[in-house]
Design an enzyme around this catalytic site. Structure first.
Site, PDB file in Angstrom:
ATOM      1  N   ALA A  38       0.843  -1.193   0.000  1.00  0.00           N
ATOM      2  CA  ALA A  38       0.000   0.000   0.000  1.00  0.00           C
ATOM      3  C   ALA A  38       0.882   1.249   0.000  1.00  0.00           C
ATOM      4  CB  ALA A  38      -0.909  -0.006   1.219  1.00  0.00           C
ATOM      5  N   GLU A  39       1.948   1.190   0.789  1.00  0.00           N
ATOM      6  CA  GLU A  39       2.858   2.331   0.861  1.00  0.00           C
ATOM      7  C   GLU A  39       3.552   2.517  -0.493  1.00  0.00           C
ATOM      8  OE1 GLU A  39       3.270   4.586   3.105  1.00  0.00           O
ATOM      9  OE2 GLU A  39       4.993   5.554   2.152  1.00  0.00           O
ATOM     10  N   TYR A  40       3.949   1.386  -1.104  1.00  0.00           N
ATOM     11  CA  TYR A  40       4.594   1.483  -2.417  1.00  0.00           C
ATOM     12  C   TYR A  40       3.632   2.136  -3.414  1.00  0.00           C
ATOM     13  CZ  TYR A  40       7.210   0.377  -6.602  1.00  0.00           C
ATOM     14  OH  TYR A  40       7.900   0.494  -7.787  1.00  0.00           O
ATOM     15  N   ASP A  41       2.398   1.661  -3.402  1.00  0.00           N
ATOM     16  CA  ASP A  41       1.399   2.227  -4.315  1.00  0.00           C
ATOM     17  C   ASP A  41       1.248   3.723  -4.090  1.00  0.00           C
ATOM     18  OD1 ASP A  41       0.843  -0.087  -5.609  1.00  0.00           O
ATOM     19  OD2 ASP A  41      -0.914  -0.593  -4.412  1.00  0.00           O
ATOM     20  N   SER A 109       0.436  -4.824 -16.664  1.00  0.00           N
ATOM     21  CA  SER A 109       0.040  -4.724 -15.260  1.00  0.00           C
ATOM     22  C   SER A 109      -1.270  -3.948 -15.204  1.00  0.00           C
ATOM     23  CB  SER A 109       1.123  -4.043 -14.438  1.00  0.00           C
ATOM     24  OG  SER A 109       1.396  -2.781 -14.961  1.00  0.00           O
ATOM     25  N   LEU A 110      -1.761  -3.710 -14.029  1.00  0.00           N
ATOM     26  CA  LEU A 110      -3.072  -3.083 -13.911  1.00  0.00           C
ATOM     27  C   LEU A 110      -2.994  -1.780 -13.128  1.00  0.00           C
ATOM     28  CD1 LEU A 110      -5.278  -6.150 -12.917  1.00  0.00           C
ATOM     29  CD2 LEU A 110      -5.166  -5.028 -15.141  1.00  0.00           C
ATOM     30  N   GLU A 141     -13.006 -10.750 -10.691  1.00  0.00           N
ATOM     31  CA  GLU A 141     -12.298 -11.943 -10.199  1.00  0.00           C
ATOM     32  C   GLU A 141     -11.504 -11.549  -8.960  1.00  0.00           C
ATOM     33  OE1 GLU A 141      -9.438 -12.906 -13.157  1.00  0.00           O
ATOM     34  OE2 GLU A 141     -10.893 -13.819 -14.518  1.00  0.00           O
ATOM     35  N   LYS A 143      -8.452 -10.905  -6.867  1.00  0.00           N
ATOM     36  CA  LYS A 143      -7.077 -10.649  -7.297  1.00  0.00           C
ATOM     37  C   LYS A 143      -6.153 -11.415  -6.369  1.00  0.00           C
ATOM     38  CE  LYS A 143      -3.791  -6.952  -8.263  1.00  0.00           C
ATOM     39  NZ  LYS A 143      -2.667  -7.571  -7.558  1.00  0.00           N
ATOM     40  N   ASP A 145      -2.821 -12.588  -4.593  1.00  0.00           N
ATOM     41  CA  ASP A 145      -1.591 -11.891  -4.220  1.00  0.00           C
ATOM     42  C   ASP A 145      -0.408 -12.833  -4.393  1.00  0.00           C
ATOM     43  OD1 ASP A 145       0.074  -9.965  -3.328  1.00  0.00           O
ATOM     44  OD2 ASP A 145      -0.434 -10.169  -1.218  1.00  0.00           O
ATOM     45  N   ARG A 164       7.119 -12.666 -14.874  1.00  0.00           N
ATOM     46  CA  ARG A 164       6.732 -11.511 -15.673  1.00  0.00           C
ATOM     47  C   ARG A 164       7.925 -10.610 -16.006  1.00  0.00           C
ATOM     48  NH1 ARG A 164       2.069  -7.708 -13.680  1.00  0.00           N
ATOM     49  NH2 ARG A 164       3.671  -6.501 -12.677  1.00  0.00           N
ATOM     50  N   GLU A 203      -1.387 -16.617 -12.099  1.00  0.00           N
ATOM     51  CA  GLU A 203      -0.713 -16.219 -10.873  1.00  0.00           C
ATOM     52  C   GLU A 203      -0.216 -17.465 -10.151  1.00  0.00           C
ATOM     53  OE1 GLU A 203      -0.816 -13.002 -10.910  1.00  0.00           O
ATOM     54  OE2 GLU A 203      -0.298 -12.298  -8.903  1.00  0.00           O
ATOM     55  N   TYR A 256      -5.554 -17.027 -15.672  1.00  0.00           N
ATOM     56  CA  TYR A 256      -6.603 -16.031 -15.888  1.00  0.00           C
ATOM     57  C   TYR A 256      -6.603 -15.382 -17.270  1.00  0.00           C
ATOM     58  CZ  TYR A 256      -2.818 -13.064 -14.032  1.00  0.00           C
ATOM     59  OH  TYR A 256      -1.622 -12.484 -13.789  1.00  0.00           O
ATOM     60  N   LYS A 344      -8.288  -2.481  -5.075  1.00  0.00           N
ATOM     61  CA  LYS A 344      -7.528  -3.088  -3.974  1.00  0.00           C
ATOM     62  C   LYS A 344      -8.307  -3.092  -2.659  1.00  0.00           C
ATOM     63  CE  LYS A 344      -3.254  -3.856  -4.733  1.00  0.00           C
ATOM     64  NZ  LYS A 344      -2.083  -3.287  -4.848  1.00  0.00           N
ATOM     65  N   CYS A 438      24.220   4.591  23.180  1.00  0.00           N
ATOM     66  CA  CYS A 438      24.102   3.534  22.182  1.00  0.00           C
ATOM     67  C   CYS A 438      23.988   2.187  22.894  1.00  0.00           C
ATOM     68  CB  CYS A 438      25.318   3.546  21.263  1.00  0.00           C
ATOM     69  SG  CYS A 438      25.383   2.119  20.180  1.00  0.00           S
ATOM     70  N   CYS A 441      27.500   0.188  22.024  1.00  0.00           N
ATOM     71  CA  CYS A 441      28.826   0.605  22.488  1.00  0.00           C
ATOM     72  C   CYS A 441      28.781   1.555  23.682  1.00  0.00           C
ATOM     73  CB  CYS A 441      29.616   1.234  21.340  1.00  0.00           C
ATOM     74  SG  CYS A 441      28.958   2.840  20.846  1.00  0.00           S
ATOM     75  N   CYS A 456      24.169   7.019  16.854  1.00  0.00           N
ATOM     76  CA  CYS A 456      25.353   6.759  17.658  1.00  0.00           C
ATOM     77  C   CYS A 456      26.524   7.380  16.905  1.00  0.00           C
ATOM     78  CB  CYS A 456      25.575   5.256  17.810  1.00  0.00           C
ATOM     79  SG  CYS A 456      27.224   4.861  18.423  1.00  0.00           S
ATOM     80  N   CYS A 461      31.836   2.062  16.724  1.00  0.00           N
ATOM     81  CA  CYS A 461      30.735   1.257  17.269  1.00  0.00           C
ATOM     82  C   CYS A 461      30.604  -0.029  16.458  1.00  0.00           C
ATOM     83  CB  CYS A 461      29.423   2.032  17.229  1.00  0.00           C
ATOM     84  SG  CYS A 461      28.001   1.018  17.695  1.00  0.00           S
TER      85      CYS A 461
END
Ligand code: IVH
Length: 721
Positions: A38-41, A109-110, A141, A143, A145, A164, A203, A256, A344, A438, A441, A456, A461
């Site tokens: 989700a973060e990547y998207d 890709s989608l 359909e 999806k 993962d 792919r 997939e 698919y 998603k 630290c 060390c 540190c 260290c």
């Protein structure tokens, strides 16, 4: 109005591209992602937005690719295969020598939809494209993962199975795919005849049950567990030697789509799935024909509710325009069809308790708080650690030991702590503060003003040195095969290495004296160390571990300076003047080399025989040779025949460069239809404005276009209305 591409925009763009490329690499090549899908998207979308806002797409932007880059180019891998130890640790190295396999029809890709509004917007785009108001029937359909793969059948027999890759060329993993359930070795042709050559897409997934079993048996063998089914599946498919059949058998293939050789007469997406079933493939179950967008949304809701009960991980619903004729009318973009979308699911969330917060020390001395959680299953995967990133994050979320917290993961590795549930509890523990010393060390830690990270400062260290050494030995740096955590730890504990360059002063007898080191492996490691001495300037720069200097920055610095001494002596101002080097990188590099100890370290590397060839120096803007060498272009508006990407690529191939901002130094502004502020700026500054035909003439070496006269704004404007 379109903002202009200033230094800061450029640095931002560069940083976002580098960041995404790094995460793509961790994900696709190392099967070790650090951020959630989700973060990547989110980051990917932010980059896309910025690109369209600035009208610039960097050459290596991930938005230009269909999917993953190849594990690496095969030529570079050839010489190392012989030396690969056949153990688990070598898998990521082993994955480097698969043969490339071309997808004759690209594997697309989608686009993603993240919420209902985006799903509705997709349907509206389709309607607009088709010029219809009526309902559009969609096939929905689940999806899966997993990993997209292609299976090629010739005369009905499986000949090549591949990943792919970047959508055009993947990796040939036929031998492994033959072991996977649901991928028949021969097609069944009784019910439905097949073409001479057929390619089937689908997939590969690992069932949650298979995943848990696999991890149990790994634990019993003292091996690290896999973090989630998809990563386990990716690793399993890309095993090259020491093939672990148990892992492969936990995989399943679900078909698919058909790339080449769809049976004649099919008119609907649904019939493709029926054809696949007739040929003997396992397909996606629980699909639904949705007559309109409301039906599609209802289906999505049902699948979301079912998700927790399914034996395989699904992360959304794929919706496709069902009629193939309509698909053709709607068309495709370079890497994505416009007739399909992945809607998603939101990330999986669970609650658990923080048992402890520990501080871990990284390569740059950064001290990261990590929450040790009461293990909990989140979407089928057991989670027991979550990074809290830094003190600021802990304070913001007010996370304390003993708290009940919501954690989430979205098919990802590093779970996030979303929030504390029981913040109002009276008997809560005291607020957590990172230690003042630290944890490794004992040196007093520092936190620079404006820096979120506590560090540190002790160069000696051991935690820092250990991580720096592992980084130096890594694939992207000096690539010392066999210098892993166990060896590095021993070298440090025995005081055999007290600074980075010491690695190159070790002798074979010393190595052979380490625990778990036979004579053979000592000789092998020694050879790897010797080989690593012969490196390249960018790799050496990466190996030093200068903060912010990754692959791209290192390449750029090397190509601009040609040799190390010039770079070492460059000021922050000189560095910032380089196209693509932002103020942050410039500052870090200048600061790093201003340090006497770092200079001494470099000298010691050299004295111990580390060397690299000089790099052909490139003046900023002056790319390769070609008719446009040294010329900078700004693209604005829509060109008639070339896409922006294509125009940029052709200019770059001809030796020119493309920037997003018009300045007096720009050679040409190429204006297409609906050109805006950049065109005005060009006329203000007296920069030559050319059209696409003139650009094409320049590209084919047809001489210089005339430098434009300054023209009244109004008249220029009209030309492109
Ligand atoms: S249909 C034009 N159906 O998701 C591509 N894809 O994020 C049509 N995927 O590249 C693909 N489950 O690898 C389709 N039920 C499903 C899928 C599915 C997973 C993958 C596929 C695609 C990726 C996009």
């Amino acid at each position: 109005m379109t903002p202009r591409l200033g230094k800061e925009d450029k640095a931002r763009l560069r940083a976002m591209v580098d960041d995404l490329n790094r995460h793509a690499k961790l994900y696709y090549q190392k099967d070790a992602p650090e951020i959630t899908d989700a973060e990547y998207d989110l980051r990917f979308r932010a980059l896309k937005d910025l690109e369209s806002e600035l009208g610039v797409v960097l050459r290596d932007s991930p938005t230009r690719r269909v999917g993953a880059p190849l594990a690496e180019d095969v030529a570079a891998a050839e010489h190392r295969t012989a030396a690969q130890p056949a153990d688990e640790l070598s898998l990521e190295y082993a994955a480097r020598s698969f043969k490339p396999a071309e997808h004759r029809v690209p594997m697309l890709s989608l686009d993603n939809a993240m919420d209902e509004a985006e799903m509705r917007a997709f349907v509206e785009r389709v309607q607009k494209k088709l010029d219809r108001d009526g309902a559009i029937a969609l096939l929905g359909e689940p999806k899966l993962d997993g990993l997209g793969v292609e299976l090629v059948y010739e005369a009905g027999a499986l000949t090549v199975g591949s990943t792919r890759g970047d959508g055009r060329v993947g990796e040939d993993v036929t031998a492994n795919l033959r072991q996977v359930t649901g991928a028949p070795p021969v097609l069944r042709g009784e019910a439905l005849a097949f073409a001479e050559r057929v390619s089937v897409r689908g997939e590969v997934v690992m069932t949650l049950g298979g995943f848990e079993r696999l991890n149990k048996s790994r634990a019993a063998r003292g091996l690290e567990p896999f973090v989630n089914p998809r990563n386990a599946a990716a690793g399993a498919l890309r095993q090259l030697r020491a093939i672990d059949l148990e892992r492969l058998r936990a995989l399943e293939f679900r078909a698919y789509a058909i790339g080449e050789g769809a049976p004649t007469g099919v008119t609907r997406q649904r019939e493709i799935v029926e054809a696949l079933e007739a040929w003997g493939f396992a397909t996606i179950q629980n699909w639904r024909f949705c007559a309109d967008v409301e039906a599609a949304l209802a289906y999505y809701g049902e699948q979301l509710a079912l998700r927790a009960t399914l034996p395989i991980e699904i992360d959304g619903v794929v919706f496709m325009v069902d009629e193939l004729a309509l698909q053709r009318d709607i068309g495709e973009l370079a890497s994505r069809p416009r007739w399909a979308i992945a809607f998603k699911f939101p990330p999986h969330q669970e609650t658990t308790i923080i048992q402890e917060i520990v501080a871990s020390v990284g390569r740059t001395g950064a001290i990261t708080p990590v929450a040790k959680l009461q293990p909990v299953k989140v979407g089928g995967v057991t989670v027991s650690n979550a990074s809290l990133h830094n003190q600021g994050e802990i304070d913001r979320k007010d996370v304390r030991v003993g708290d009940t917290v919501v954690i989430q993961r979205a098919g990802d590795v590093i779970p996030q702590i979303v929030r504390v549930v029981d913040r109002d509890r009276p008997e809560r523990a005291a607020a957590y503060k990172l230690p003042g010393e630290c944890p490794v060390c004992g040196t007093e830690v520092v936190r620079a003003e404006g820096d979120a990270v506590t560090r540190c400062p002790n160069r000696a260290c051991l935690a820092k040195l250990k991580n720096r050494l592992l980084h130096l030995a890594g694939r992207g740096a000096l690539d010392i095969d066999g210098l892993g955590e166990k060896i590095v730890t021993q070298l440090l504990e025995r005081g055999l290495v007290t600074a980075l360059p010491d690695v190159f002063a070790i002798d074979e007898a010393t190595l052979a004296g380490l625990e778990r080191m036979g004579e053979k492996s000592a000789a092998k490691l020694m050879a790897a160390i010797e080989r690593a001495k012969n490196t390249t300037l960018p790799r050496f720069l990466i190996a030093l571990g200068i903060p912010e200097v990754g692959e791209n920055a290192a390449e750029l610095l090397a190509s601009q300076f040609g040799e190390l001494d010039a770079l070492i002596n460059a000021s922050a101002e000189q560095l910032t003047a380089i196209d693509g080097v932002g103020p942050v990188i410039a500052e870090r590099v200048a600061h790093y080399f201003a340090d006497e100890e770092h200079r001494a370290e470099v000298a010691r590397f050299r004295a111990l025989g580390v060397r690299w060839p000089a790099v052909a120096r490139r003046e900023p803007g002056a790319g390769a040779e070609g008719p446009l060498a040294g010329k900078t272009f700004v693209l604005t508006g829509t060109l008639q025949t070339l896409s922006r990407f294509a125009a940029q690529e052709r200019i770059e191939a001809a030796g020119g460069s493309v920037t997003g901002q018009v300045s007096k130094k720009s050679s040409y502004v190429v204006a297409g239809e609906a050109a805006g502020s950049k065109l005005r700026k060009a006329t203000e500054l007296g920069v030559a404005v050319i059209d696409e035909a003139q650009l094409l003439a320049l590209l084919s070496g047809g001489g210089d276009a005339p430098r434009a006269e300054k023209e009244p704004e109004a008249e220029q404007g009209k030309l492109f209305e």
